[in-house]
Enzyme design. Structure first.
Site, PDB file in Angstrom:
ATOM      1  N   ASP A 105      35.024   0.134 124.412  1.00 33.17           N
ATOM      2  CA  ASP A 105      33.938  -0.375 123.561  1.00 33.17           C
ATOM      3  C   ASP A 105      33.012   0.756 123.106  1.00 33.17           C
ATOM      4  O   ASP A 105      32.846   1.751 123.810  1.00 33.17           O
ATOM      5  CB  ASP A 105      33.141  -1.433 124.337  1.00 33.17           C
ATOM      6  N   ASN A 153      37.436 -10.699 118.539  1.00 31.63           N
ATOM      7  CA  ASN A 153      37.254  -9.642 117.526  1.00 31.63           C
ATOM      8  C   ASN A 153      37.902 -10.031 116.192  1.00 31.63           C
ATOM      9  O   ASN A 153      37.530  -9.514 115.133  1.00 31.63           O
ATOM     10  CB  ASN A 153      37.859  -8.311 117.979  1.00 31.63           C
TER      11      ASN A 153
HETATM   12  C1  IPE Z   1      35.250  -5.881 123.998  1.00 29.16           C
HETATM   13  O1  IPE Z   1      34.359  -5.336 123.089  1.00 29.16           O
HETATM   14  C2  IPE Z   1      36.623  -5.980 123.406  1.00 29.16           C
HETATM   15  C3  IPE Z   1      37.279  -4.707 123.174  1.00 29.16           C
HETATM   16  C4  IPE Z   1      36.817  -3.532 123.476  1.00 29.16           C
HETATM   17  C5  IPE Z   1      38.582  -4.813 122.560  1.00 29.16           C
HETATM   18  P1  IPE Z   1      33.445  -6.250 122.156  1.00 29.16           P
HETATM   19  O2  IPE Z   1      32.637  -5.351 121.317  1.00 29.16           O
HETATM   20  O3  IPE Z   1      34.272  -7.253 121.466  1.00 29.16           O
HETATM   21  O4  IPE Z   1      32.549  -7.017 123.245  1.00 29.16           O
HETATM   22  P2  IPE Z   1      31.202  -7.818 123.102  1.00 29.16           P
HETATM   23  O5  IPE Z   1      31.270  -8.599 121.808  1.00 29.16           O
HETATM   24  O6  IPE Z   1      30.106  -6.806 123.082  1.00 29.16           O
HETATM   25  O7  IPE Z   1      31.139  -8.678 124.320  1.00 29.16           O
HETATM   26  C1  IPE Z   2      35.340  -1.397 120.291  1.00 25.81           C
HETATM   27  O1  IPE Z   2      34.293  -0.919 119.544  1.00 25.81           O
HETATM   28  C2  IPE Z   2      36.586  -1.583 119.481  1.00 25.81           C
HETATM   29  C3  IPE Z   2      36.839  -2.970 119.084  1.00 25.81           C
HETATM   30  C4  IPE Z   2      36.344  -4.021 119.659  1.00 25.81           C
HETATM   31  C5  IPE Z   2      37.733  -3.161 117.948  1.00 25.81           C
HETATM   32  P1  IPE Z   2      33.288  -1.876 118.771  1.00 25.81           P
HETATM   33  O2  IPE Z   2      33.802  -2.050 117.384  1.00 25.81           O
HETATM   34  O3  IPE Z   2      33.059  -3.148 119.498  1.00 25.81           O
HETATM   35  O4  IPE Z   2      31.997  -0.976 118.782  1.00 25.81           O
HETATM   36  P2  IPE Z   2      30.506  -1.436 118.982  1.00 25.81           P
HETATM   37  O5  IPE Z   2      30.436  -2.287 120.214  1.00 25.81           O
HETATM   38  O6  IPE Z   2      30.124  -2.198 117.755  1.00 25.81           O
HETATM   39  O7  IPE Z   2      29.754  -0.168 119.136  1.00 25.81           O
HETATM   40 MG    MG Z   3      31.667  -3.699 120.906  1.00 26.56          MG
END
Ligand code: IPE
Ligand code: IPE
Ligand code: MG
Length: 228
Positions: free
Chosen positions: A15, A63
């Site tokens: 993340d 996602n």
């Molecule tokens: C968790 O990250 C899922 C992945 C890294 C694939 P998210 O960005 O989706 O998590 P939340 O929304 O902050 O819980």
């Molecule tokens: C994790 O990074 C990757 C995916 C969930 C695709 P994020 O896209 O959730 O990055 P943040 O949490 O917005 O920084």
């Molecule tokens: Mg995230």
């Protein structure tokens, strides 16, 4: 480090790509590209450390409700990087497996996944499990429904085998980068007794050295599994 203290299975919630980009005044897509590059570096390093199974959470079921533009960008990155890296994993004798609901992904992305899995199937060095379109609750629910269709009660072991991770050991260590202190629907059943490691480091900055810190923390944990 004591060999016995190396986790057999490490899972990483990758993340923080978006925030990494935001800090640099770049579009989120730039963060995903940086994350992809780091994922490739890390997936070599973990097996050099003696880890046998590594699960990387790349895209959750939830996602998939992000704006279509962001998803298209992620799929484009996948198309660009996946074939070359499947070949590289094959050269390194690492088996590639993808867990998640493939029905939720574009057909050509699924085809690349299948080609990558077929190419690497005979590897003997380690297993890289990529979680794409994956949700822990969805995984459990699908297994429950399979058990119901079989019309008989199942044991704990039989149920574990019915999950998409069937045949894999449970994760010994679950790492989450990017500051949040939650599981976000990752391996809910499988992580029942995993050691958890949270770091503020955003995934594109999660270097091999940062990974080693997580291994060190793991080595100092005492796993009791409810016993005294
Ligand atoms: C968790 O990250 C899922 C992945 C890294 C694939 P998210 O960005 O989706 O998590 P939340 O929304 O902050 O819980
Ligand atoms: C994790 O990074 C990757 C995916 C969930 C695709 P994020 O896209 O959730 O990055 P943040 O949490 O917005 O920084
Ligand atoms: Mg995230």
């Amino acid at each position: 480090m004591d060999g016995r203290a190396i986790p057999r299975h490490v899972a990483v919630i990758m993340d923080g790509n978006g925030r990494w980009a935001k800090k640099r005044l770049l579009p989120r897509a730039a963060g995903h590209r940086a994350g992809m590059n780091r994922m490739i570096g890390l997936s070599e390093h973990v097996f050099d450390c003696g880890v046998q199974v590594c699960t990387l959470f790349a895209l959750s079921t939830e996602n998939l409700s992000r704006p279509q533009e962001e998803l298209n960008g992620l799929y484009a990155l996948f198309r660009e990087y996946f074939p070359r890296n499947a070949k590289r994993l094959h050269e390194k004798s690492v088996v590639l497996k993808v867990i998640g609901d493939r029905g939720l992904l574009p057909a050509d992305v699924v085809a690349l996944i299948e080609e990558g899995e077929a190419l690497t199937a005979d590897g003997g060095r380690g297993i890289l499990q990529l979680a794409i379109g994956y949700g822990g609750r969805q995984d459990i629910l699908a297994a429950v429904n399979r058990a119901v269709r079989q019309g008989k009660e199942v044991s704990m072991e039989e149920f574990s085998a019915m999950l998409t991770t069937g045949g894999m050991p449970d994760p010994d260590l679950v790492i989450r980068t990017g500051k949040e202190l939650r599981i976000s629907n990752f391996l809910l059943w499988q992580a029942a007794y995993s050691e958890l490691y949270f770091t503020d480091v955003l995934f594109p900055d999660f270097s091999d050295k940062e990974f080693d810190k997580a291994l060190e923390a793991y080595a100092s944990r005492e796993r009791r599994f409810g016993k005294v």
